[in-house]
Design an enzyme around this catalytic site. Structure first.
Site, PDB file in Angstrom:
ATOM      1  N   SER A  25     -16.245 -37.013  19.772  1.00 44.16           N
ATOM      2  CA  SER A  25     -15.972 -36.228  18.560  1.00 44.16           C
ATOM      3  C   SER A  25     -14.509 -35.934  18.292  1.00 44.16           C
ATOM      4  O   SER A  25     -14.188 -35.314  17.268  1.00 44.16           O
ATOM      5  CB  SER A  25     -16.755 -34.906  18.612  1.00 44.16           C
ATOM      6  OG  SER A  25     -18.129 -35.150  18.429  1.00 44.16           O
ATOM      7  N   SER A  32     -22.855 -30.467  13.120  1.00 45.71           N
ATOM      8  CA  SER A  32     -23.745 -31.562  12.761  1.00 45.71           C
ATOM      9  C   SER A  32     -22.950 -32.839  12.530  1.00 45.71           C
ATOM     10  O   SER A  32     -22.080 -32.895  11.653  1.00 45.71           O
ATOM     11  CB  SER A  32     -24.537 -31.220  11.494  1.00 45.71           C
ATOM     12  OG  SER A  32     -25.282 -32.335  11.040  1.00 45.71           O
TER      13      SER A  32
END
Length: 390
Positions: free
Chosen positions: A88, A195
């Site tokens: 991420s 998310s």
């Protein structure tokens, strides 16, 4: 004056020279000059991690260190500038691309995303800001984990099921349509929940607005101007290029699989990046130093939502008394790799790192990851001799 045009026409061509000149600091010998850092790095290995490579840039120059092994059965340490799956950590890159489009007047932070992507039937209340801030409510296609312990599964993203399918290729549209087939976590703008779907939608938004692929926009706007030669958006490529440390996964039957080869298209725009500690330092220092975005948009990026302390692609973390705040985004692909990326507000002090381990359904030593990382971060950013981060 259109600030974005200045960024594109003047600042960006000059950016590579300015930023790269700023990173040409002498490396200090790890064990001789900063043994306290090497000891903290070694603590990861003592806790059961396989390997770790760390890069620190601060007022004393640049320090690199590593500990553990590059792969099982080898005595060689991880390369201090080897490539790794970042997970991420790509999210601040994606956010920067979108905010550059905002700076150029091609997007508006608070306009409906559905205006640009009508084919998906997105809730018209969802804005660009909500995507970047995780406040859209969109179901997380890698699975939703609720406070009461219940889980609503998405794609095969972890565990033995992922291991057997780790070379499967996904298209961004496939991931988003799966998410949209599920009930939203909450009404747009009424909460905050991390998310991956938000950033895959952001990828598609970038492609729709620019008419070019996400990969090409990444190269044009960030990788080439900053000279990030070790950073790649891999797409369907499964091999880490060049020197790299290996991550592993232990299946429930006890078999240990080398997962340094995997397909991260399952995290399009949200976790599919290959990079190095040097490149992450260069990017994050440039971003926080104001070289990639106009000041007003960098300020928007760094406004934290109160629930998670997350702005537009960044976590804002207060380290406590005598330390100040840092901006950060860490990451991990499904298993075996973890990435650290931290910066002082002015971009002059950074910490970037990659950690590898033998993962398992119980996450193995990963349970200690945050505790060890907190110790390292405070050692770097709360040095009593240099004072709090400014």
């Amino acid at each position: 004056m259109n600030t974005s045009k200045v960024l594109r026409r003047v600042a960006i061509p000059a950016l590579a020279a300015a930023v790269l000149a700023g990173t040409a600091t002498p490396a200090l010998a790890a064990d001789r000059d900063r043994p306290e850092l090497q000891k903290t790095v070694q603590a990861y290995i003592d806790a059961g991690f396989l390997g770790v490579q760390v890069r620190i840039n601060d007022e004393r120059g640049e320090w690199t260190g590593s500990a553990g092994v590059r792969k099982l059965g080898s005595a060689a340490k991880p390369p201090t500038n080897g490539r790794f799956w970042t997970g991420s950590v790509i999210k601040p890159f994606t956010a920067t691309l979108l905010l550059q489009l905002v700076a150029e007047g091609k997007l508006t932070l608070d306009a409906p995303v559905a205006d640009h992507l009508p084919e998906f039937g997105l809730d018209r209340r969802i804005t660009v800001r909500m995507l970047l801030q995780h406040t859209s409510g969109l179901f997380n296609y890698t699975g939703e984990y609720y406070e009461d312990g219940t889980v609503k599964p998405g794609i095969l993203a972890t565990g033995d099921a992922w291991l057997a399918n780790r070379f499967r290729s996904y298209k961004p549209e496939e991931l988003v349509r799966l998410a949209l087939s599920k009930q939203p976590r909450f009404e747009p703008g009424t909460g905050q929940n991390y998310s991956n779907t938000n950033y895959t939608v952001a990828l598609m938004l970038i492609e729709k607005v620019t008419g070019r692929s996400y990969t090409e926009e990444m190269k044009r706007r960030i990788l080439r101007p900053l000279g990030l030669k070790g950073t790649v958006v891999p797409g369907d490529k499964t091999q880490l290029p060049g020197p790299h440390a290996h991550g592993y996964y232990r299946a429930q039957d006890g078999r240990v699989a080398d997962i340094s080869r995997q397909n991260l298209s399952l995290l399009a725009g949200a976790g599919d990046l290959i990079s190095t500690t040097q490149d992450l330092h260069t990017f994050f220092s440039a971003l926080n130093g104001g070289k990639l975005l106009p000041a007003e948009l960098l300020a928007e990026m760094r406004k934290p939502h109160p629930k998670m302390g997350y702005g537009l692609g960044l976590f804002v973390q207060d380290l406590g008394p005598n330390c100040g705040s840092v901006y950060q985004h860490n990451g991990s692909p499904p298993h075996g790799y973890g990435t650290l990326m931290y910066s002082s507000p002015d971009g002059k002090k950074t910490l970037t790192a990659s950690v590898t381990w033998v993962d398992s359904a119980t996450r193995g030593p990963a349970k200690d990851f945050q505790k060890l990382t907190d110790t390292l971060v405070k050692q770097v950013f709360c040095d009593e001799q240099t004072g709090p981060a400014q």
